[in-house]
Scaffold this motif. Structure first.
Motif, PDB file in Angstrom:
ATOM      1  N   GLU A  26      38.189  36.135  33.237  1.00 19.77           N
ATOM      2  CA  GLU A  26      39.817  36.630  33.353  1.00 19.77           C
ATOM      3  C   GLU A  26      40.296  35.653  32.902  1.00 19.77           C
ATOM      4  O   GLU A  26      40.243  34.536  31.847  1.00 19.77           O
ATOM      5  CB  GLU A  26      39.160  36.033  35.352  1.00 19.77           C
ATOM      6  CG  GLU A  26      38.856  36.782  36.233  1.00 19.77           C
ATOM      7  CD  GLU A  26      39.525  36.104  37.429  1.00 19.77           C
ATOM      8  OE1 GLU A  26      38.886  36.990  38.569  1.00 19.77           O
ATOM      9  OE2 GLU A  26      39.828  35.150  37.611  1.00 19.77           O
ATOM     10  N   GLY A  63      45.341  43.242  36.252  1.00 18.42           N
ATOM     11  CA  GLY A  63      44.220  44.372  36.806  1.00 18.42           C
ATOM     12  C   GLY A  63      42.915  44.303  35.126  1.00 18.42           C
ATOM     13  O   GLY A  63      43.282  43.837  34.295  1.00 18.42           O
ATOM     14  N   ASN A  64      42.093  45.760  35.244  1.00 14.96           N
ATOM     15  CA  ASN A  64      41.642  45.898  34.453  1.00 14.96           C
ATOM     16  C   ASN A  64      42.264  45.741  32.763  1.00 14.96           C
ATOM     17  O   ASN A  64      42.416  46.456  33.285  1.00 14.96           O
ATOM     18  CB  ASN A  64      40.196  47.047  34.906  1.00 14.96           C
ATOM     19  CG  ASN A  64      38.814  46.102  36.113  1.00 14.96           C
ATOM     20  OD1 ASN A  64      39.373  44.854  35.957  1.00 14.96           O
ATOM     21  ND2 ASN A  64      38.471  46.937  36.439  1.00 14.96           N
ATOM     22  N   ARG A 165      39.376  40.972  33.221  1.00 17.24           N
ATOM     23  CA  ARG A 165      40.751  41.322  33.811  1.00 17.24           C
ATOM     24  C   ARG A 165      42.178  40.257  33.921  1.00 17.24           C
ATOM     25  O   ARG A 165      41.736  39.115  34.053  1.00 17.24           O
ATOM     26  CB  ARG A 165      40.089  40.183  35.507  1.00 17.24           C
ATOM     27  CG  ARG A 165      40.835  40.232  36.991  1.00 17.24           C
ATOM     28  CD  ARG A 165      40.150  41.118  37.752  1.00 17.24           C
ATOM     29  NE  ARG A 165      40.742  41.174  39.021  1.00 17.24           N
ATOM     30  CZ  ARG A 165      41.967  42.419  39.429  1.00 17.24           C
ATOM     31  NH1 ARG A 165      41.762  43.333  38.658  1.00 17.24           N
ATOM     32  NH2 ARG A 165      42.660  42.385  40.770  1.00 17.24           N
TER      33      ARG A 165
END
Length: 168
Positions: A26, A63-64, A165
């Motif tokens: 992340e 997001g991704n 992420r």
């Protein structure tokens, strides 16, 4: 006119990308990320690890977020499609070297290839109007990416990717 300097050696310097791992899963926009690329040398079969570091673009969507890793030969250049032979030098200059390990980091922006000219960082709000224009029949969109390059003593083959992420 073309000038070539050629040398030869009896060594197989290819290295194949096996895995790509990130220092974390992340991230936030603007943060620095380190990616380890595990390569298997063709001659001898040894495993080596090379590290690439890049900043997550401030325009990265939440997001991704997928970052591709490849050898320079497998990364397309940022140049308009050639319209005639006079455009070939620009096309050649856009190629990356096979001895470069490259992280392709998407920015969320696009370029427009229109009649052999590259309109860079086109505002997305302009796309609907341009697409309806008669001049846009042969136009194509190219995603804008940052290319983080590192020269290595191998000819890099293969591809890998890492998914991060992006948090707010």
């Amino acid at each position: 006119r073309v000038k070539l300097d050629v040398s030869s050696e009896n060594v197989d310097r290819r290295a194949f990308i096996e895995t790509v791992t990130s220092s974390r899963d992340e991230v936030r926009r603007g943060e620095r990320v380190e990616v380890d690329v595990r390569l298997r040398l063709r001659e001898g079969g040894a495993i080596v690890t090379e590290r690439l570091a890049f900043d997550v673009p401030v325009t990265a969507p939440e997001g991704n977020f997928v970052v591709q890793i490849a050898g320079g030969d497998d990364v397309p250049g940022e140049v308009a499609a050639p319209m005639d032979i006079l455009d070939i030098p620009d096309l050649y200059g856009a190629f990356l070297k096979s001895t470069e390990l490259v992280a392709v980091v998407p920015t969320g922006r696009v370029n427009l290839d229109l009649d052999g000219r590259l309109i860079r960082n086109l505002p997305l709000s302009a796309l609907p109007r341009l697409v309806r224009s008669p001049a846009a029949a042969g136009a194509s969109l190219q995603p804008v990416v940052e290319r983080v390059r590192r020269t290595v003593p191998y000819i890099v083959a293969g591809r890998g990717k890492v998914t991060l992420r992006v948090r707010p």
